[in-house]
Design a protein around this motif. Sequence first.
Motif, PDB file in Angstrom:
ATOM      1  N   VAL A 168       0.861  -1.269  -0.051  1.00  0.00           N
ATOM      2  CA  VAL A 168      -0.123   0.050   0.033  1.00  0.00           C
ATOM      3  C   VAL A 168       0.923   1.233  -0.056  1.00  0.00           C
ATOM      4  O   VAL A 168       0.589   2.339  -0.734  1.00  0.00           O
ATOM      5  N   GLU A 169       1.989   1.191   0.664  1.00  0.00           N
ATOM      6  CA  GLU A 169       2.763   2.570   0.930  1.00  0.00           C
ATOM      7  C   GLU A 169       3.114   2.730  -0.628  1.00  0.00           C
ATOM      8  O   GLU A 169       3.593   3.870  -0.912  1.00  0.00           O
ATOM      9  N   GLU A 170       3.868   1.705  -1.220  1.00  0.00           N
ATOM     10  CA  GLU A 170       4.474   1.708  -2.334  1.00  0.00           C
ATOM     11  C   GLU A 170       3.396   2.300  -3.536  1.00  0.00           C
ATOM     12  O   GLU A 170       3.587   3.111  -4.343  1.00  0.00           O
ATOM     13  N   LEU A 171       2.380   1.768  -3.455  1.00  0.00           N
ATOM     14  CA  LEU A 171       1.239   2.240  -4.385  1.00  0.00           C
ATOM     15  C   LEU A 171       0.552   3.319  -4.201  1.00  0.00           C
ATOM     16  O   LEU A 171       0.117   4.143  -5.190  1.00  0.00           O
ATOM     17  N   GLU A 172       0.406   3.943  -3.100  1.00  0.00           N
ATOM     18  CA  GLU A 172       0.129   5.251  -2.897  1.00  0.00           C
ATOM     19  C   GLU A 172       0.992   6.266  -3.380  1.00  0.00           C
ATOM     20  O   GLU A 172       0.712   7.453  -3.448  1.00  0.00           O
ATOM     21  N   LYS A 173       2.490   5.920  -3.704  1.00  0.00           N
ATOM     22  CA  LYS A 173       2.910   7.092  -4.339  1.00  0.00           C
ATOM     23  C   LYS A 173       2.714   7.331  -5.646  1.00  0.00           C
ATOM     24  O   LYS A 173       3.214   8.245  -6.297  1.00  0.00           O
ATOM     25  N   ILE A 174       1.842   6.431  -6.265  1.00  0.00           N
ATOM     26  CA  ILE A 174       1.813   6.609  -7.807  1.00  0.00           C
ATOM     27  C   ILE A 174       0.354   7.363  -7.964  1.00  0.00           C
ATOM     28  O   ILE A 174      -0.624   6.881  -7.223  1.00  0.00           O
ATOM     29  N   GLU A 175       0.528   8.228  -8.902  1.00  0.00           N
ATOM     30  CA  GLU A 175      -0.764   9.170  -9.238  1.00  0.00           C
ATOM     31  C   GLU A 175      -1.831   8.108  -9.622  1.00  0.00           C
ATOM     32  O   GLU A 175      -1.597   7.204 -10.427  1.00  0.00           O
ATOM     33  N   PRO A 176      -3.111   8.502  -9.265  1.00  0.00           N
ATOM     34  CA  PRO A 176      -4.253   7.491  -9.639  1.00  0.00           C
ATOM     35  C   PRO A 176      -4.286   7.253 -11.122  1.00  0.00           C
ATOM     36  O   PRO A 176      -4.673   6.249 -11.583  1.00  0.00           O
ATOM     37  N   GLU A 177      -4.087   8.206 -11.990  1.00  0.00           N
ATOM     38  CA  GLU A 177      -4.209   7.934 -13.565  1.00  0.00           C
ATOM     39  C   GLU A 177      -3.212   6.971 -13.797  1.00  0.00           C
ATOM     40  O   GLU A 177      -3.470   6.030 -14.688  1.00  0.00           O
ATOM     41  N   ILE A 178      -1.922   7.152 -13.417  1.00  0.00           N
ATOM     42  CA  ILE A 178      -0.969   6.153 -13.990  1.00  0.00           C
ATOM     43  C   ILE A 178      -1.242   4.753 -13.236  1.00  0.00           C
ATOM     44  O   ILE A 178      -0.935   3.869 -13.987  1.00  0.00           O
ATOM     45  N   LEU A 179      -1.566   4.794 -11.884  1.00  0.00           N
ATOM     46  CA  LEU A 179      -1.942   3.479 -11.473  1.00  0.00           C
ATOM     47  C   LEU A 179      -3.171   2.582 -12.239  1.00  0.00           C
ATOM     48  O   LEU A 179      -2.883   1.503 -12.446  1.00  0.00           O
ATOM     49  N   ILE A 180      -4.209   3.330 -12.599  1.00  0.00           N
ATOM     50  CA  ILE A 180      -5.249   2.805 -13.630  1.00  0.00           C
ATOM     51  C   ILE A 180      -4.563   2.276 -14.792  1.00  0.00           C
ATOM     52  O   ILE A 180      -4.756   1.182 -15.190  1.00  0.00           O
ATOM     53  N   GLU A 181      -3.823   3.239 -15.332  1.00  0.00           N
ATOM     54  CA  GLU A 181      -3.150   3.004 -16.750  1.00  0.00           C
ATOM     55  C   GLU A 181      -2.323   1.822 -16.497  1.00  0.00           C
ATOM     56  O   GLU A 181      -2.285   0.699 -17.367  1.00  0.00           O
ATOM     57  N   LYS A 182      -1.593   1.612 -15.279  1.00  0.00           N
ATOM     58  CA  LYS A 182      -0.486   0.231 -15.286  1.00  0.00           C
ATOM     59  C   LYS A 182      -1.441  -1.001 -15.157  1.00  0.00           C
ATOM     60  O   LYS A 182      -1.414  -2.026 -15.677  1.00  0.00           O
ATOM     61  N   ARG A 183      -2.761  -0.768 -14.509  1.00  0.00           N
ATOM     62  CA  ARG A 183      -3.421  -1.939 -14.173  1.00  0.00           C
ATOM     63  C   ARG A 183      -4.019  -2.441 -15.485  1.00  0.00           C
ATOM     64  O   ARG A 183      -4.078  -3.540 -15.935  1.00  0.00           O
ATOM     65  N   ILE A 184      -4.474  -1.336 -16.311  1.00  0.00           N
ATOM     66  CA  ILE A 184      -5.068  -1.738 -17.388  1.00  0.00           C
ATOM     67  C   ILE A 184      -4.277  -2.686 -18.490  1.00  0.00           C
ATOM     68  O   ILE A 184      -4.330  -3.338 -19.019  1.00  0.00           O
ATOM     69  N   LYS A 185      -3.035  -1.847 -18.444  1.00  0.00           N
ATOM     70  CA  LYS A 185      -1.846  -2.757 -19.292  1.00  0.00           C
ATOM     71  C   LYS A 185      -1.671  -4.063 -18.624  1.00  0.00           C
ATOM     72  O   LYS A 185      -1.285  -5.000 -19.417  1.00  0.00           O
ATOM     73  N   LYS A 186      -1.339  -4.094 -17.486  1.00  0.00           N
ATOM     74  CA  LYS A 186      -0.885  -5.552 -16.646  1.00  0.00           C
ATOM     75  C   LYS A 186      -1.749  -6.544 -17.292  1.00  0.00           C
ATOM     76  O   LYS A 186      -1.521  -7.479 -17.874  1.00  0.00           O
ATOM     77  N   PHE A 187      -3.226  -6.334 -16.886  1.00  0.00           N
ATOM     78  CA  PHE A 187      -4.031  -7.442 -17.231  1.00  0.00           C
ATOM     79  C   PHE A 187      -4.363  -7.501 -18.843  1.00  0.00           C
ATOM     80  O   PHE A 187      -4.404  -8.605 -19.549  1.00  0.00           O
ATOM     81  N   GLY A 188      -3.897  -6.446 -19.562  1.00  0.00           N
ATOM     82  CA  GLY A 188      -3.999  -6.497 -21.103  1.00  0.00           C
ATOM     83  C   GLY A 188      -3.138  -7.243 -21.887  1.00  0.00           C
ATOM     84  O   GLY A 188      -3.060  -7.793 -22.834  1.00  0.00           O
ATOM     85  N   ASN A 189      -1.866  -7.419 -21.080  1.00  0.00           N
ATOM     86  CA  ASN A 189      -0.897  -8.147 -21.540  1.00  0.00           C
ATOM     87  C   ASN A 189      -0.826  -9.676 -21.360  1.00  0.00           C
ATOM     88  O   ASN A 189       0.120 -10.375 -21.717  1.00  0.00           O
ATOM     89  N   MET A 190      -1.768 -10.105 -20.555  1.00  0.00           N
ATOM     90  CA  MET A 190      -1.951 -11.551 -20.232  1.00  0.00           C
ATOM     91  C   MET A 190      -2.289 -12.503 -21.249  1.00  0.00           C
ATOM     92  O   MET A 190      -3.256 -12.227 -21.962  1.00  0.00           O
ATOM     93  N   GLY A 191      -1.695 -13.643 -21.504  1.00  0.00           N
ATOM     94  CA  GLY A 191      -2.236 -14.591 -22.698  1.00  0.00           C
ATOM     95  C   GLY A 191      -0.831 -15.078 -23.532  1.00  0.00           C
ATOM     96  O   GLY A 191       0.148 -14.194 -23.556  1.00  0.00           O
ATOM     97  N   PHE A 192      -1.054 -15.855 -24.041  1.00  0.00           N
ATOM     98  CA  PHE A 192       0.067 -16.421 -25.019  1.00  0.00           C
ATOM     99  C   PHE A 192      -0.536 -16.890 -26.315  1.00  0.00           C
ATOM    100  O   PHE A 192      -1.690 -17.649 -26.472  1.00  0.00           O
ATOM    101  N   TRP A 193       0.269 -16.387 -27.488  1.00  0.00           N
ATOM    102  CA  TRP A 193      -0.478 -16.918 -28.729  1.00  0.00           C
ATOM    103  C   TRP A 193       0.734 -16.682 -29.838  1.00  0.00           C
ATOM    104  O   TRP A 193       1.671 -16.187 -29.484  1.00  0.00           O
ATOM    105  N   GLU A 194       0.463 -16.884 -31.149  1.00  0.00           N
ATOM    106  CA  GLU A 194       1.195 -16.805 -32.205  1.00  0.00           C
ATOM    107  C   GLU A 194       0.733 -16.250 -33.528  1.00  0.00           C
ATOM    108  O   GLU A 194      -0.703 -16.279 -33.393  1.00  0.00           O
ATOM    109  N   GLU A 195       1.440 -14.941 -33.928  1.00  0.00           N
ATOM    110  CA  GLU A 195       0.583 -14.630 -35.107  1.00  0.00           C
ATOM    111  C   GLU A 195       1.808 -14.223 -36.138  1.00  0.00           C
ATOM    112  O   GLU A 195       2.844 -14.185 -35.976  1.00  0.00           O
TER     113      GLU A 195
END
Lengths: 286, 318
Positions: free
Chosen positions: B291-318
Amino acid sequence: MSWFKRSNDGLLTKERRDFPKGLWVKCEGCGGILYIKELKRNFNVCIKCNYHLKMGCDDYVNMLVDDGSFIQTDANMRSIDFLNFKGKEKYSEKLVNTIKKVNLNEAIKTGIGLISGYKVVIGVMDFSFIGGSMGSVVGEKVKRSIERAMSEHIPLIIVSASGGARMMEGLASLMQMAKTSIKLAEFSRDGGLYISILTNPTTAGVMASYAMLGDIIIAEPEALIGFAGPRVIKQTIGEKLPEGFQSSEFVLEHGFVDMIVNRKEMKEKLTEILDFFIGGHNRVKR
Amino acid sequence: MAKFYLDFEKEIVELEEKINKKRDKLSSDDEKEKEELKILENELDVLIEEVYSNLTTWQRVQLARHHNRPYTLDYVSRITDNFIELHGDRLYADDTSIVVGLALIGSKSMVLIGHQKGRDTKSNIYRNFGMTNPEGYRKALRLMKLGAKFKKPIITLIDTPGAFPGKGSEERCVAEAIARNLYEMALLRVPIVCIITGEGGSGGALGIGIGDRVLMLENSIYSVISPEGCASIIFRDVNKAPLAAESLKITSYELLELGLIDDVIPEPLGGAHREVDKMAEILKNRILKEVEELEKIEPEILIEKRIKKFGNMGFWEE
Ligand SMILES: [Zn+2]
């Protein structure tokens, strides 16, 4: 998640065997024998009882978009057996066999097209590809579709048909629920319009993510729509389930979809909705 | 706590009992007895080390579901200085399989949400075996929004076999409730720390599992389907659950390697249930640090990172 897989697999093989080779098919609704050519002309809706038989993603896309306007995206994405999943049949083999058998690369086809002149991003799932199960590719293609709709400022339409998450991809398949839902939240925050269409069946992981998150949610009649499998629920509560439990009509009655629309009227209804949100003057052509 | 142990714990429990008996009878000046006791204690340490440092996947599944494994309220009483439990989703009912409340942890106010199982028949029925109905997810969401409104970090403790597969659950659309939570948690403007403490059962777990940090206790599991469910579909044989568990890759270290969780929280040797106080202390310190570490991050950036993290999950080829 994929509680429905087993029972539906039976249906699937039956259909597959009958559809391309035979001339006739039995209606799952009334049991009537239907002439396939006639059935196809009627968008796979039974002429006798209006039962909506499953429809492949290509036919569904063609039904919705204006002639020749569909441009497919991410067509070459393919699933991989990254867990080296040990099942009766290896996942890698199942993928190869399915791709050959149903002539699709994955359980969803995505692209951009026009609906009555309105430019939209559209994704249509196909139950014949491993029960329309959602693995990494389905999740990623949905995510990219949302991103495309977001960057082009156009509506997003997803037609669901799924038994749930693809367990051969383990937890990564569950995380596709998170991936897609989170992207939709961002899309909605940016003012994007998302219309979700539920077809038979829409269940488990897909239902508990993007299928239920539409600004407008439309169901086809008499589709199976639910989270847990009927068999599992029966086991848990130890009693028979009432007639029509987990049907489109049941979900409408309980307030979780906006309307039930016949497949044949789907395009017209979508056009009316797009007219409302976007307005006739934004049409490319009619 | 009731006496309960798993097959592979039997030897340990028996040796412990032997030691305890000896200790009870021990007179202060019997040097020979003292010496014997010491030898036995050493033996125990070696045995514990041996058993628990080579756990199979199935043994971890059993530990994750251990009858004596600490549940949310066991942690609440140990890690909070004050906890005000709140009830109900304001729509339909109070779901007792999920506990929510205002927690004071260290000197920080946080919203705490956790699944709750029972330990005997009566409490298990009351807690619905930790299987959540739609109102549980909606209650959790109400609390999360309250937390976000007042800038309080959100902590979720996940331990459920899955969402409840029942009639009412479908009538009130548990799928919508879960989907809604994923969607709403995405954009909450406060740090969210999710910790899988026992069983991370599919959508039922994910429904409170969208976090800036998703952590797993060492012997917890997280899976798209229960090993039993998977075995009965793939092998048509529920007894093949241990094999299914291996195939699914549901243990903490495997999921960390796949990049699907952020970190593993080590448990005291022998599992959380053997040293609940120590486990709670580890958990508390970890929550405070995150919590201490996460509270240092601006809310907008926190959300952006959250979206990106889950957005990157999975494995495929193309
Ligand atoms: Zn019919």
